[in-house]
Design an enzyme around this catalytic site. Sequence first.
Site, short mmCIF file in Angstrom:
data_model
loop_
_atom_site.label_atom_id
_atom_site.label_comp_id
_atom_site.label_asym_id
_atom_site.label_seq_id
_atom_site.Cartn_x
_atom_site.Cartn_y
_atom_site.Cartn_z
CB THR A 136 -18.03 42.12 -41.89
OG1 THR A 136 -19.42 41.91 -42.02
CG2 THR A 136 -17.43 42.38 -43.25
CE1 TYR A 188 -20.36 41.17 -46.11
CE2 TYR A 188 -19.97 39.68 -44.27
CZ TYR A 188 -20.43 40.89 -44.76
OH TYR A 188 -20.96 41.81 -43.91
CB THR A 210 -20.81 46.63 -38.45
OG1 THR A 210 -21.59 45.86 -39.38
CG2 THR A 210 -19.37 46.74 -38.92
CG ASP A 211 -25.56 43.76 -38.32
OD1 ASP A 211 -26.29 42.85 -38.73
OD2 ASP A 211 -24.96 44.57 -39.05
CE LYS A 245 -23.99 48.33 -40.31
NZ LYS A 245 -23.93 46.84 -40.34
CD GLU A 258 -47.14 65.39 -27.94
OE1 GLU A 258 -46.00 65.28 -28.45
OE2 GLU A 258 -48.17 65.09 -28.54
#
Length: 366
Positions: free
Chosen positions: A50, A64, A130-131, A203, A323
């Site tokens: 982006t 966008y 950013t992903d 993120k 566990e």
Amino acid sequence: MRRPSAALLALLLAGVSPAIALEGPAPAAPAAPVAASGKPRVVIVATGGTIAGAGADAANSATYQAAKVPVDKLIAAVPAIAGVAEVRGEQAFQIASESFTNAQLVDLAKKVSALAKRDDVDGIVITHGTDTVEETAYFLDLVVKTDKPIVMVASMRPSTAISADGALNLLDAVTVAAAKDSRAKGVLLTMNDEIQAGRDTTKRVNIKPSAFFSQWGPLGMVVEGKTYWFRAPVKRHGTASEFDIDTIDALPEVAIVYGSGNMHPEAYTSAVAGGAKAIIHAGTGNGSVAGYLVDTLKDIRAKGVQIIRSSRVGDGFVLRNAEQPDDTYDWVVAHDLNPQKAKILAAVALTKPRDAKDLQRIFWEY
Ligand code: DGL
């Protein structure tokens, strides 16, 4: 007896105690080599995302196309960068970061490693979507053997949007990459005035500039061109890492299976059929495994595929032998790493054959 120097006398006359005076100011840290201009030299490696995005309507900041603007235009759009460092750009890729492949991760790391070795490079900035910036940041943290600052930067809004965040994020990234006190802190991410640890950050919000968090908090902040540090990384990274991108040409397949109720063994067996050398179980709670899945995972482990228990829960860390009898099943726990980070570490660790005991050591140390 040595005659006191003029400087010493001046200090004494100024009332500075002899001990300090004789000791004098702490020797300056070895200055990073700088350009003729006196400014640090920073390379900006662009990959897309982006921060390089463009949209048609300034008011619709989430609509966008990512990965459109070339690196030289990104730099030209922030003239203040020239006051911080001597900067040049390299375009590694132009992609949205959800499209990153292992091959591209390896290529990028080799490029960054080569740049870090250069005497005319003092810091490196990497612009990224950013992903998956959190995976790329952790991968570089593990395999690039340098103390020079490597700073990831992204943005949640394209430059065409009202209140775009990319320009300041990029200026901050160059500021951090140019700062001597950023050295040896591992790969960093600058977003929204914060300096995040590449290992820890994730993120957490997909639609606002304050998108990245670490449960252990940011390492610091960058405000009006200055870095402020509040903690330091404690896990192995960079020059203290046993991993080196110069000895890695490919990453093994590692799959993540997301835990929920009503699971089916095929989610795991199909991953093995697809060549996974490890499975990250993104379990509920403390990385819990449904009773009806235990035999499937034990069979997969018996075939030599590593089973690593992470958690779909954002914070906390997975406890070993709580566990699930991990010792008995020869499974590994991902500690505080979320599933996507655990996948990166498992892939790097399994570039060499390892038993579960050694793999668990790696998950404690990195
Ligand atoms: N397309 C996603 C990416 O490239 C989101 C864009 C961004 O936020 O950078 O990561």
